[in-house]
Motif scaffolding. Structure first.
Motif, PDB file in Angstrom:
ATOM      1  N   GLY A 124       0.812  -1.214   0.000  1.00 37.22           N
ATOM      2  CA  GLY A 124       0.000   0.000   0.000  1.00 37.22           C
ATOM      3  C   GLY A 124       0.841   1.256   0.000  1.00 37.22           C
ATOM      4  N   ASP A 125       0.176   2.373  -0.188  1.00 38.26           N
ATOM      5  CA  ASP A 125       0.820   3.685  -0.251  1.00 38.26           C
ATOM      6  C   ASP A 125       0.685   4.376   1.106  1.00 38.26           C
ATOM      7  OD1 ASP A 125       1.562   6.292  -0.632  1.00 38.26           O
ATOM      8  OD2 ASP A 125       0.217   6.689  -2.310  1.00 38.26           O
ATOM      9  N   SER A 126       1.791   4.434   1.865  1.00 41.68           N
ATOM     10  CA  SER A 126       1.717   4.988   3.218  1.00 41.68           C
ATOM     11  C   SER A 126       1.310   6.457   3.211  1.00 41.68           C
ATOM     12  CB  SER A 126       3.064   4.821   3.929  1.00 41.68           C
ATOM     13  OG  SER A 126       4.055   5.623   3.300  1.00 41.68           O
ATOM     14  N   ALA A 127       1.695   7.196   2.158  1.00 43.78           N
ATOM     15  CA  ALA A 127       1.377   8.633   2.113  1.00 43.78           C
ATOM     16  C   ALA A 127      -0.132   8.854   2.125  1.00 43.78           C
ATOM     17  CB  ALA A 127       1.999   9.265   0.863  1.00 43.78           C
ATOM     18  N   THR A 128      -0.861   7.972   1.431  1.00 41.47           N
ATOM     19  CA  THR A 128      -2.331   8.061   1.421  1.00 41.47           C
ATOM     20  C   THR A 128      -2.920   7.447   2.688  1.00 41.47           C
ATOM     21  OG1 THR A 128      -2.386   7.949  -0.994  1.00 41.47           O
ATOM     22  CG2 THR A 128      -4.428   7.385   0.154  1.00 41.47           C
ATOM     23  N   LEU A 129      -2.456   6.248   3.032  1.00 44.23           N
ATOM     24  CA  LEU A 129      -3.080   5.475   4.113  1.00 44.23           C
ATOM     25  C   LEU A 129      -2.911   6.119   5.482  1.00 44.23           C
ATOM     26  CD1 LEU A 129      -1.983   1.869   3.012  1.00 44.23           C
ATOM     27  CD2 LEU A 129      -4.240   2.896   2.710  1.00 44.23           C
ATOM     28  N   THR A 130      -1.747   6.707   5.754  1.00 41.91           N
ATOM     29  CA  THR A 130      -1.478   7.188   7.117  1.00 41.91           C
ATOM     30  C   THR A 130      -2.240   8.459   7.477  1.00 41.91           C
ATOM     31  OG1 THR A 130       0.539   8.264   6.306  1.00 41.91           O
ATOM     32  CG2 THR A 130       0.793   6.105   7.361  1.00 41.91           C
ATOM     33  N   GLN A 131      -3.087   8.947   6.562  1.00 38.44           N
ATOM     34  CA  GLN A 131      -4.017  10.013   6.945  1.00 38.44           C
ATOM     35  C   GLN A 131      -4.999   9.490   7.996  1.00 38.44           C
ATOM     36  OE1 GLN A 131      -3.582  13.135   5.503  1.00 38.44           O
ATOM     37  NE2 GLN A 131      -1.827  12.132   4.558  1.00 38.44           N
ATOM     38  N   HIS A 132      -5.125   8.142   8.063  1.00 39.89           N
ATOM     39  CA  HIS A 132      -6.005   7.514   9.059  1.00 39.89           C
ATOM     40  C   HIS A 132      -5.137   6.977  10.200  1.00 39.89           C
ATOM     41  CE1 HIS A 132      -8.841   4.707  10.888  1.00 39.89           C
ATOM     42  NE2 HIS A 132      -9.810   5.290  10.202  1.00 39.89           N
ATOM     43  N   PRO A 133      -5.533   7.215  11.459  1.00 41.78           N
ATOM     44  CA  PRO A 133      -4.681   6.805  12.592  1.00 41.78           C
ATOM     45  C   PRO A 133      -4.399   5.304  12.664  1.00 41.78           C
ATOM     46  CG  PRO A 133      -6.842   7.648  13.339  1.00 41.78           C
ATOM     47  CD  PRO A 133      -6.711   7.978  11.898  1.00 41.78           C
ATOM     48  N   PHE A 134      -5.329   4.476  12.184  1.00 41.91           N
ATOM     49  CA  PHE A 134      -5.115   3.019  12.209  1.00 41.91           C
ATOM     50  C   PHE A 134      -3.898   2.643  11.382  1.00 41.91           C
ATOM     51  CE2 PHE A 134      -5.842  -1.224  10.369  1.00 41.91           C
ATOM     52  CZ  PHE A 134      -6.111  -1.975  11.503  1.00 41.91           C
ATOM     53  N   PHE A 135      -3.791   3.245  10.183  1.00 43.11           N
ATOM     54  CA  PHE A 135      -2.664   2.917   9.300  1.00 43.11           C
ATOM     55  C   PHE A 135      -1.366   3.559   9.793  1.00 43.11           C
ATOM     56  CE2 PHE A 135      -6.262   1.951   6.547  1.00 43.11           C
ATOM     57  CZ  PHE A 135      -5.877   0.712   6.055  1.00 43.11           C
ATOM     58  N   ALA A 136      -1.486   4.727  10.435  1.00 42.82           N
ATOM     59  CA  ALA A 136      -0.294   5.337  11.034  1.00 42.82           C
ATOM     60  C   ALA A 136       0.273   4.401  12.103  1.00 42.82           C
ATOM     61  CB  ALA A 136      -0.660   6.697  11.631  1.00 42.82           C
ATOM     62  N   ALA A 137      -0.644   3.795  12.899  1.00 45.77           N
ATOM     63  CA  ALA A 137      -0.221   2.841  13.935  1.00 45.77           C
ATOM     64  C   ALA A 137       0.360   1.574  13.290  1.00 45.77           C
ATOM     65  CB  ALA A 137      -1.408   2.483  14.827  1.00 45.77           C
ATOM     66  N   LEU A 138      -0.205   1.146  12.159  1.00 40.21           N
ATOM     67  CA  LEU A 138       0.295  -0.051  11.465  1.00 40.21           C
ATOM     68  C   LEU A 138       1.730   0.168  10.977  1.00 40.21           C
ATOM     69  CD1 LEU A 138      -0.097  -2.875  10.180  1.00 40.21           C
ATOM     70  CD2 LEU A 138      -1.082  -1.731   8.182  1.00 40.21           C
ATOM     71  N   ILE A 139       1.978   1.338  10.378  1.00 41.65           N
ATOM     72  CA  ILE A 139       3.339   1.635   9.890  1.00 41.65           C
ATOM     73  C   ILE A 139       4.324   1.652  11.060  1.00 41.65           C
ATOM     74  CG2 ILE A 139       4.791   3.353   8.726  1.00 41.65           C
ATOM     75  CD1 ILE A 139       2.861   1.930   6.823  1.00 41.65           C
ATOM     76  N   ALA A 140       3.916   2.276  12.164  1.00 48.12           N
ATOM     77  CA  ALA A 140       4.785   2.312  13.360  1.00 48.12           C
ATOM     78  C   ALA A 140       5.074   0.890  13.844  1.00 48.12           C
ATOM     79  CB  ALA A 140       4.123   3.132  14.458  1.00 48.12           C
ATOM     80  N   TYR A 141       4.044   0.017  13.793  1.00 50.80           N
ATOM     81  CA  TYR A 141       4.221  -1.365  14.254  1.00 50.80           C
ATOM     82  C   TYR A 141       5.192  -2.122  13.348  1.00 50.80           C
ATOM     83  CZ  TYR A 141       3.430  -6.299  15.064  1.00 50.80           C
ATOM     84  OH  TYR A 141       3.642  -7.631  15.305  1.00 50.80           O
ATOM     85  N   VAL A 142       4.981  -2.042  12.017  1.00 53.08           N
ATOM     86  CA  VAL A 142       5.861  -2.815  11.117  1.00 53.08           C
ATOM     87  C   VAL A 142       7.306  -2.314  11.198  1.00 53.08           C
ATOM     88  CG1 VAL A 142       4.027  -3.579   9.551  1.00 53.08           C
ATOM     89  CG2 VAL A 142       5.246  -1.462   9.026  1.00 53.08           C
ATOM     90  N   GLU A 143       7.465  -1.025  11.435  1.00 55.18           N
ATOM     91  CA  GLU A 143       8.830  -0.498  11.621  1.00 55.18           C
ATOM     92  C   GLU A 143       9.465  -1.062  12.897  1.00 55.18           C
ATOM     93  OE1 GLU A 143       8.092   3.713  11.386  1.00 55.18           O
ATOM     94  OE2 GLU A 143       8.710   3.801   9.276  1.00 55.18           O
ATOM     95  N   SER A 144       8.631  -1.226  13.950  1.00 54.26           N
ATOM     96  CA  SER A 144       9.158  -1.719  15.235  1.00 54.26           C
ATOM     97  C   SER A 144       9.615  -3.169  15.163  1.00 54.26           C
ATOM     98  CB  SER A 144       8.101  -1.561  16.339  1.00 54.26           C
ATOM     99  OG  SER A 144       7.097  -2.565  16.226  1.00 54.26           O
ATOM    100  N   ILE A 145       9.092  -3.941  14.201  1.00 54.72           N
ATOM    101  CA  ILE A 145       9.513  -5.357  14.071  1.00 54.72           C
ATOM    102  C   ILE A 145      10.363  -5.557  12.807  1.00 54.72           C
ATOM    103  CG2 ILE A 145       7.577  -6.317  15.413  1.00 54.72           C
ATOM    104  CD1 ILE A 145       6.302  -7.130  12.662  1.00 54.72           C
ATOM    105  N   ASN A 146      10.856  -4.452  12.246  1.00 53.61           N
ATOM    106  CA  ASN A 146      11.701  -4.481  11.034  1.00 53.61           C
ATOM    107  C   ASN A 146      11.006  -5.143   9.846  1.00 53.61           C
ATOM    108  OD1 ASN A 146      13.963  -3.254  12.352  1.00 53.61           O
ATOM    109  ND2 ASN A 146      14.377  -5.238  13.337  1.00 53.61           N
ATOM    110  N   ALA A 147       9.719  -4.879   9.736  1.00 59.68           N
ATOM    111  CA  ALA A 147       8.933  -5.487   8.647  1.00 59.68           C
ATOM    112  C   ALA A 147       8.580  -4.478   7.564  1.00 59.68           C
ATOM    113  CB  ALA A 147       7.661  -6.107   9.220  1.00 59.68           C
ATOM    114  N   TYR A 148       9.055  -3.256   7.714  1.00 61.39           N
ATOM    115  CA  TYR A 148       8.750  -2.205   6.722  1.00 61.39           C
ATOM    116  C   TYR A 148       9.752  -2.275   5.576  1.00 61.39           C
ATOM    117  CZ  TYR A 148       8.376   2.394   4.556  1.00 61.39           C
ATOM    118  OH  TYR A 148       8.224   3.410   3.645  1.00 61.39           O
ATOM    119  N   ARG A 149       9.243  -2.222   4.335  1.00 60.58           N
ATOM    120  CA  ARG A 149      10.117  -2.174   3.160  1.00 60.58           C
ATOM    121  C   ARG A 149       9.549  -1.169   2.170  1.00 60.58           C
ATOM    122  NH1 ARG A 149      11.285  -7.963   0.660  1.00 60.58           N
ATOM    123  NH2 ARG A 149      12.991  -6.822  -0.301  1.00 60.58           N
TER     124      ARG A 149
END
Length: 646
Positions: free
Chosen positions: A611-636
């Motif tokens: 997905g496109d984080s720039a669009t999705l993170t306008q919603h707090p749920f997706f902002a939290a998801l990005i923070a989570y995947v970064e915390s477990i080194n799952a963001y690419r």
């Protein structure tokens, strides 16, 4: 007290709005269309021939109809739906009935008539699905009963379920069941102690069905007759099979959604046919049918004597059918008097065979996916209620935007768990997912209380097959900056993102490049989920032209669909395409976070979200998801992948 009556009145009004919207959608799709258009939409079989005619229960004619063209055409027919036989002879003739059986090109229609009309011999015949007034009528009747209840057990249950009156419990103790974990045993104990209502809150993979079955077995030790019900035929079938396999005397009312020996053996029809008195019933019906055939062998021009003879045959046929009816009634009552558990859908609880019965306890599975008015149908026949489900997953389907906005999708399960939290036990050990897949949903929806069982805690693809790299049970692939913009399809109110879909499928191909499906061994099951039909169509088309994926799709190892189509299921690998990518930051119904919870928790060993984080993170749920995947080194970033080119 006035408050809940006002609330129920509001639900009643919303149900009427929903019924009207449903009817209008049906008319728009079906009644205003030509036969060929209705066939294409799956509402119609045409032409059909009557391949068999017999007398069913209640002396009504049952027809086996076979389609003679378009035999591979997809359709929406299923058992339990209402349908009508029609003729192209020019007259507005139709014969209404209910679909009671379905094979590949044959449908069994139980009609509402004792005799077939003459027009069936004129012109070509077809069968149309009709609008289901019956379900709405039963929900309306149940709502009225609940609102009018005064000084009765139903009035008490209404007040407790809606939070006006406190529920009561005994202090009875039961031994723990060795096969269950601590929270599952706690739920079984809560149900045993509840005098009025208890709730099993079952997050994904926590063994809700297992716990429910054990609760039913426990309840049968002290109670005589139970009703086990759910909004969907699939859930009812699953519970029927599990109870039958435990040796419970169970009867399935209505028609199973799939064919299995266990299910068919436990339908009311099969139980009637297995009864010792059935041979008398069968003989009477056979002779009655013969008299009826003799009565109608003279169709045209016959005199007074023939007419009198015909009348005599008809009377004799009718008398024998009445006798057969009384035997059928005796058999049915005998079976229902001795049964331990009756299973049916929520609306099926009003079936004419059982609508007069009362139950010690009514169990409602999938209660968080059921409309409130539908739940009142079985509850109106109950002394005690047990609800099972998860209000953090999919809500019921509501077709009317106005009814949905007004709160029709707010379920009785949700109201009760919020207003009477002491009646609920949440199951806390999950047996499906790697702990990294589980943890984000756990934080967002379940207060961090879920624990991954040791059997799945670290179970990733590498454990399944060493060819897969270790770790990385979760990946979020961010397409921000790639220029993968969504395409809107205004006519269908759908969206697609072809470049995102290509990236997703390329990533899946790369993941599977060293994987070889085995003939004998257990194979990986893969699901690709997208929120929009247009994206699903694109993905399906692309899979057709990708040899590795096409092969997996053909073997049914790979499936593609919406979140709804995966509800209640699981896959080893889940890929999710978020589709939305625009400068406005609009995400449409992706903001329905319960849908995303369902999608993400289908995965057992690997979850990939594109997905496109720039669009999705306008919603707090997706902002939290990005923070989570970064915390477990799952963001690419997609820029890291060769598939994303500037």
């Amino acid at each position: 007290m006035i408050d809940i009556l006002e609330e129920l009145k509001q639900v009643q009004e919303l149900l009427k709005i929903e019924q009207e919207e449903d009817r209008q959608q049906y008319k728009a799709k079906s009644l205003k269309s030509s036969i060929s258009e209705r066939k294409a939409m799956g509402f119609c079989w045409y032409p059909v021939v009557i391949s068999k005619e017999e007398i069913g229960f209640g002396n009504k004619v049952v027809l086996e109809l076979e389609r003679t063209s378009g035999r591979d055409q997809l359709h929406l027919f299923q058992t339990g739906k209402t349908a009508a036989l029609f003729s192209n002879s020019g007259e507005k003739n139709s014969l209404n009935g209910v679909i009671v059986g379905l094979k590949r090109n044959k449908v069994l229609l139980a009609t509402n008539k004792e005799d077939l009309p003459d027009w069936v011999d004129d012109g070509k015949l077809g069968i149309d699905l009709t609008f289901d007034e019956m379900s709405y009528r039963e929900m309306e009747i149940a709502m009225k009963k609940v609102m009018d209840a005064h000084g009765s057990r139903l009035a008490e249950l209404r007040d407790i379920l809606l939070g006006v009156k406190a529920p009561s419990f005994t202090d009875v103790q039961i031994p723990s069941i060795p096969a269950l974990n601590a929270s599952q045993n706690e739920a079984v104990l809560k149900i045993a102690q509840a005098k009025d209502v208890a709730i099993i809150h079952g997050p994904p993979g926590t063994g809700k069905t297992t716990t429910l079955v054990q609760s039913i077995l426990q309840t049968l030790k002290t109670q005589k007759r139970l009703l086990v019900t759910a909004p969907s035929n699939t859930a009812v079938d699953l519970l029927t099979e599990k109870l039958a396999n435990e040796g419970v005397n169970v009867i399935r009312i209505g028609n199973p959604s799939r064919v299995s020996d266990v299910l068919l053996e436990h339908t009311l029809d099969a139980q009637v046919m297995a009864h010792k008195a059935y041979k008398d019933l069968k003989e009477l019906r056979k002779v009655a049918e013969e008299y009826k055939r003799m009565a109608y062998q003279f169709k045209r021009k016959f005199g007074y004597q023939e007419r009198a003879q015909r009348e005599l045959y008809k009377q004799e046929s009718h008398r024998m059918l009445e006798q057969a009816d009384s035997i059928e009634h005796y058999i049915t009552e005998d079976l229902l008097d001795n049964v331990q558990v009756i299973t049916c859908t929520l609306v099926g609880a009003a079936n004419k065979s059982i609508r007069h019965l009362q139950y010690d306890t009514v169990f409602i599975d999938e209660a968080a996916q059921a409309l409130e008015p539908a739940c009142w149908i079985p509850i109106s026949r109950a002394n005690r209620v047990v609800l099972a489900g998860d209000h953090c997953q999919l809500p019921p389907t509501v077709k009317s935007f106005e009814a949905d906005k007004g709160g029709l999708s707010n379920t009785l399960f949700e109201k009760c768990i919020e207003r009477q939290p002491q009646v609920s036990v949440m199951l806390k050990t999950q047996y499906r997912m790697h702990h990294h897949i589980m943890q984000f949903s756990n934080q967002q929806f379940y207060g961090g209380e879920l624990v991954a069982h040791e059997s799945v805690h670290s179970s990733d693809l590498h454990q399944f097959d060493p060819h897969f790299p270790q770790g990385l049970a979760v990946e979020f692939i961010d397409t921000a900056g790639c220029g993968f913009n969504e395409t809107d399809m205004a006519e269908s109110q759908s969206s697609a993102n072809p470049e995102e879909a290509d990236l997703l499928l390329n990533h899946l191909v790369q993941l599977l490049k060293n994987y070889k499906p085995a003939e004998e061994a257990e194979n990986l099951r893969i699901g690709v989920i997208a929120p929009y039909r247009a994206q699903i169509n694109y993905l399906q088309d692309k899979v057709e032209h990708t040899p590795l994926l096409h092969d997996l799709h053909t073997k049914r190892h790979l499936s593609i669909g919406t979140v709804d189509s995966f509800q209640g299921q699981e896959r080893d690998i889940i890929y999710m395409s978020m589709v939305r990518s625009n400068e406005r930051g609009e995400i449409g119904f992706l903001s329905d976070i319960r849908r995303l919870n369902v999608g993400m928790t289908r995965a057992k060993k690997k979850l990939v979200i594109v997905g496109d984080s720039a669009t999705l993170t306008q919603h707090p749920f997706f902002a939290a998801l990005i923070a989570y995947v970064e915390s477990i080194n799952a963001y690419r970033s997609a820029w890291e992948l060769t598939e994303c080119m500037p």
